[in-house]
Write a protein that holds these residues in place. Structure first.
Motif, PDB file in Angstrom:
ATOM      1  N   LEU A 214       0.798  -1.223   0.000  1.00 54.64           N
ATOM      2  CA  LEU A 214       0.000   0.000   0.000  1.00 54.64           C
ATOM      3  C   LEU A 214       0.835   1.281   0.000  1.00 54.64           C
ATOM      4  O   LEU A 214       0.544   2.202  -0.785  1.00 54.64           O
ATOM      5  N   PRO A 215       1.873   1.419   0.827  1.00 51.94           N
ATOM      6  CA  PRO A 215       2.639   2.678   0.824  1.00 51.94           C
ATOM      7  C   PRO A 215       3.257   3.008  -0.530  1.00 51.94           C
ATOM      8  O   PRO A 215       3.166   4.155  -0.997  1.00 51.94           O
ATOM      9  N   ALA A 216       3.904   2.032  -1.156  1.00 48.63           N
ATOM     10  CA  ALA A 216       4.547   2.281  -2.453  1.00 48.63           C
ATOM     11  C   ALA A 216       3.514   2.581  -3.529  1.00 48.63           C
ATOM     12  O   ALA A 216       3.746   3.425  -4.411  1.00 48.63           O
ATOM     13  N   LEU A 217       2.369   1.902  -3.481  1.00 47.86           N
ATOM     14  CA  LEU A 217       1.319   2.131  -4.477  1.00 47.86           C
ATOM     15  C   LEU A 217       0.762   3.542  -4.328  1.00 47.86           C
ATOM     16  O   LEU A 217       0.567   4.250  -5.328  1.00 47.86           O
ATOM     17  N   ARG A 218       0.507   3.957  -3.100  1.00 46.69           N
ATOM     18  CA  ARG A 218      -0.001   5.302  -2.864  1.00 46.69           C
ATOM     19  C   ARG A 218       1.025   6.364  -3.270  1.00 46.69           C
ATOM     20  O   ARG A 218       0.660   7.405  -3.833  1.00 46.69           O
ATOM     21  N   ASP A 219       2.279   6.102  -2.986  1.00 48.72           N
ATOM     22  CA  ASP A 219       3.321   7.065  -3.334  1.00 48.72           C
ATOM     23  C   ASP A 219       3.412   7.243  -4.848  1.00 48.72           C
ATOM     24  O   ASP A 219       3.545   8.359  -5.346  1.00 48.72           O
ATOM     25  N   THR A 220       3.321   6.136  -5.583  1.00 50.43           N
ATOM     26  CA  THR A 220       3.362   6.225  -7.050  1.00 50.43           C
ATOM     27  C   THR A 220       2.153   6.970  -7.579  1.00 50.43           C
ATOM     28  O   THR A 220       2.270   7.789  -8.497  1.00 50.43           O
ATOM     29  N   ALA A 221       0.979   6.715  -6.995  1.00 48.33           N
ATOM     30  CA  ALA A 221      -0.232   7.421  -7.420  1.00 48.33           C
ATOM     31  C   ALA A 221      -0.102   8.921  -7.173  1.00 48.33           C
ATOM     32  O   ALA A 221      -0.505   9.738  -8.012  1.00 48.33           O
ATOM     33  N   ARG A 222       0.478   9.302  -6.036  1.00 48.91           N
ATOM     34  CA  ARG A 222       0.669  10.728  -5.740  1.00 48.91           C
ATOM     35  C   ARG A 222       1.652  11.360  -6.724  1.00 48.91           C
ATOM     36  O   ARG A 222       1.460  12.508  -7.150  1.00 48.91           O
ATOM     37  N   GLN A 223       2.683  10.628  -7.084  1.00 48.94           N
ATOM     38  CA  GLN A 223       3.650  11.164  -8.047  1.00 48.94           C
ATOM     39  C   GLN A 223       2.998  11.405  -9.407  1.00 48.94           C
ATOM     40  O   GLN A 223       3.245  12.429 -10.054  1.00 48.94           O
ATOM     41  N   ILE A 224       2.180  10.455  -9.840  1.00 50.06           N
ATOM     42  CA  ILE A 224       1.492  10.608 -11.127  1.00 50.06           C
ATOM     43  C   ILE A 224       0.546  11.803 -11.075  1.00 50.06           C
ATOM     44  O   ILE A 224       0.502  12.621 -11.994  1.00 50.06           O
ATOM     45  N   SER A 225      -0.210  11.907  -9.986  1.00 50.19           N
ATOM     46  CA  SER A 225      -1.139  13.027  -9.821  1.00 50.19           C
ATOM     47  C   SER A 225      -0.396  14.354  -9.854  1.00 50.19           C
ATOM     48  O   SER A 225      -0.824  15.316 -10.500  1.00 50.19           O
ATOM     49  N   SER A 226       0.739  14.411  -9.165  1.00 49.45           N
ATOM     50  CA  SER A 226       1.516  15.648  -9.124  1.00 49.45           C
ATOM     51  C   SER A 226       2.066  16.007 -10.494  1.00 49.45           C
ATOM     52  O   SER A 226       2.066  17.174 -10.895  1.00 49.45           O
ATOM     53  N   GLN A 227       2.527  15.013 -11.240  1.00 47.77           N
ATOM     54  CA  GLN A 227       3.069  15.251 -12.578  1.00 47.77           C
ATOM     55  C   GLN A 227       2.007  15.802 -13.520  1.00 47.77           C
ATOM     56  O   GLN A 227       2.271  16.691 -14.325  1.00 47.77           O
ATOM     57  N   ILE A 228       0.804  15.272 -13.424  1.00 47.46           N
ATOM     58  CA  ILE A 228      -0.236  15.620 -14.380  1.00 47.46           C
ATOM     59  C   ILE A 228      -0.942  16.918 -14.012  1.00 47.46           C
ATOM     60  O   ILE A 228      -1.141  17.795 -14.840  1.00 47.46           O
ATOM     61  N   LEU A 229      -1.328  17.044 -12.767  1.00 43.78           N
ATOM     62  CA  LEU A 229      -2.185  18.154 -12.373  1.00 43.78           C
ATOM     63  C   LEU A 229      -1.498  19.195 -11.510  1.00 43.78           C
ATOM     64  O   LEU A 229      -2.036  20.261 -11.288  1.00 43.78           O
ATOM     65  N   GLY A 230      -0.320  18.900 -10.989  1.00 46.68           N
ATOM     66  CA  GLY A 230       0.291  19.809 -10.044  1.00 46.68           C
ATOM     67  C   GLY A 230      -0.406  19.686  -8.698  1.00 46.68           C
ATOM     68  O   GLY A 230      -1.408  19.001  -8.555  1.00 46.68           O
ATOM     69  N   THR A 231       0.112  20.345  -7.699  1.00 47.19           N
ATOM     70  CA  THR A 231      -0.446  20.213  -6.358  1.00 47.19           C
ATOM     71  C   THR A 231      -1.198  21.446  -5.903  1.00 47.19           C
ATOM     72  O   THR A 231      -1.805  21.455  -4.842  1.00 47.19           O
ATOM     73  N   ALA A 232      -1.150  22.526  -6.687  1.00 47.55           N
ATOM     74  CA  ALA A 232      -1.730  23.773  -6.200  1.00 47.55           C
ATOM     75  C   ALA A 232      -3.145  24.023  -6.688  1.00 47.55           C
ATOM     76  O   ALA A 232      -3.885  24.765  -6.065  1.00 47.55           O
ATOM     77  N   PHE A 233      -3.519  23.435  -7.838  1.00 43.48           N
ATOM     78  CA  PHE A 233      -4.826  23.772  -8.379  1.00 43.48           C
ATOM     79  C   PHE A 233      -5.272  22.693  -9.353  1.00 43.48           C
ATOM     80  O   PHE A 233      -4.494  21.889  -9.833  1.00 43.48           O
ATOM     81  N   THR A 234      -6.568  22.698  -9.633  1.00 41.41           N
ATOM     82  CA  THR A 234      -7.090  21.877 -10.712  1.00 41.41           C
ATOM     83  C   THR A 234      -7.297  22.778 -11.921  1.00 41.41           C
ATOM     84  O   THR A 234      -7.317  24.003 -11.807  1.00 41.41           O
ATOM     85  N   ALA A 235      -7.470  22.163 -13.063  1.00 38.96           N
ATOM     86  CA  ALA A 235      -7.691  22.970 -14.262  1.00 38.96           C
ATOM     87  C   ALA A 235      -8.943  23.822 -14.112  1.00 38.96           C
ATOM     88  O   ALA A 235      -8.992  24.966 -14.549  1.00 38.96           O
ATOM     89  N   ARG A 236      -9.954  23.270 -13.492  1.00 39.04           N
ATOM     90  CA  ARG A 236     -11.211  24.000 -13.350  1.00 39.04           C
ATOM     91  C   ARG A 236     -11.036  25.212 -12.441  1.00 39.04           C
ATOM     92  O   ARG A 236     -11.629  26.250 -12.623  1.00 39.04           O
ATOM     93  N   HIS A 237     -10.197  25.078 -11.415  1.00 46.80           N
ATOM     94  CA  HIS A 237      -9.943  26.210 -10.531  1.00 46.80           C
ATOM     95  C   HIS A 237      -9.089  27.253 -11.233  1.00 46.80           C
ATOM     96  O   HIS A 237      -9.240  28.446 -11.021  1.00 46.80           O
TER      97      HIS A 237
END
Length: 266
Positions: A214-237
């Protein structure tokens, strides 16, 4: 779903590569394009929000695959990246090598029922209540193994547990001895945009500690999310259309976009 190189962009615009690079860099800063390495670009979240006909899948695949491939090599398991389309899970990425991984039947671009897989249940848990209710009315659901959950009320209970825990499991529900653990790839506002899962086949009687992954899977998911969307905002915002185009927050970008359209039309 396409990508384009900087050289090709420069050729299409009839511009020097250096000039095209400056323009592309400005567009990338506004999250309209995403760099996927080696001078290649795909549509970014802001551009996708402006044009609903552009799919986000290309960015998910291009940016997610390298990280998914690393985790697959480290664990010796099969990793999947998938999205929910037409009530089915579409596998965008499948990574994993070795004798055991060949026994796990899945293929990029193919679809699978959502109710009986870890990644599918995870994606269902991210759906609004109205859509989820409609999905549960589409039964009957077929039992693929003795452990497959097919009763709509029990599926709903499973989804509520997933929402509470933040991850989903497939405990031999899709195929005997197949274990799957899935987590969400989320936008900063918590919206589930895709699912990431890790799967392995167990020998009869083999002990399995799914939480160790679980920890490694969650960490990879967070990395992908950060790469695609960034951490500060969504496109809609980031991109909020007002009643007048004069109020567009990305107004400085307008000249770049108009330049592109004029060059193409010429």
């Amino acid at each position: 779903n396409a990508e384009s190189s900087l050289v090709k962009i420069a050729q299409n615009l009839n511009l020097p590569v250096s000039t095209a690079y400056r323009l592309v860099s400005e567009i990338e800063d506004a999250r309209m394009l995403l760099s996927i390495g080696r001078g290649r670009y795909v549509a970014g979240p802001t551009l996708i929000d402006m044009s609903k006909g552009i799919s986000f899948n290309a960015a998910l695949i291009a940016l997610g695959r390298p990280m998914i491939k690393i985790l697959a090599a480290e664990t010796g398991c099969v990793l999947h990246l998938g999205v929910l389309e037409d009530d089915m899970v579409t596998y965008l990425v499948r990574e994993g090598k070795g004798p055991q991984t060949r026994l796990i039947f899945s293929e990029e671009g193919k679809q699978l029922e959502a109710y009986c897989s870890g990644i599918g249940k995870l994606l269902l848990a991210g759906q609004p209540e109205a859509q989820l209710d409609r999905y549960l009315e589409t039964g009957p659901f077929v039992a693929l193994t003795p452990k497959t959950i097919v009763d709509p009320k029990m599926i709903m209970q499973e989804i509520e547990n997933i929402r509470e825990k933040g991850y989903a499991r497939d405990d031999a529900e899709l195929s005997p001895n197949l274990q799957c653990l899935a987590v969400g790839i989320n936008a900063p506002d918590g919206t589930v945009i895709a699912g990431l899962s890790i799967s392995r086949l167990l020998d009869d009687g083999e002990a399995y500690d799914y939480k160790s992954y679980l920890p490694a899977l969650r960490d990879t998911a967070r990395q992908i999310s950060s790469q695609i969307l960034g951490t500060a905002f969504t496109a809609r915002h980031f991109l909020k259309f007002e009643s007048s185009s004069d109020h567009l927050p990305w107004r400085p970008m307008g000249s770049v976009i108009v330049l592109y359209l004029e060059r193409r039309s010429a």
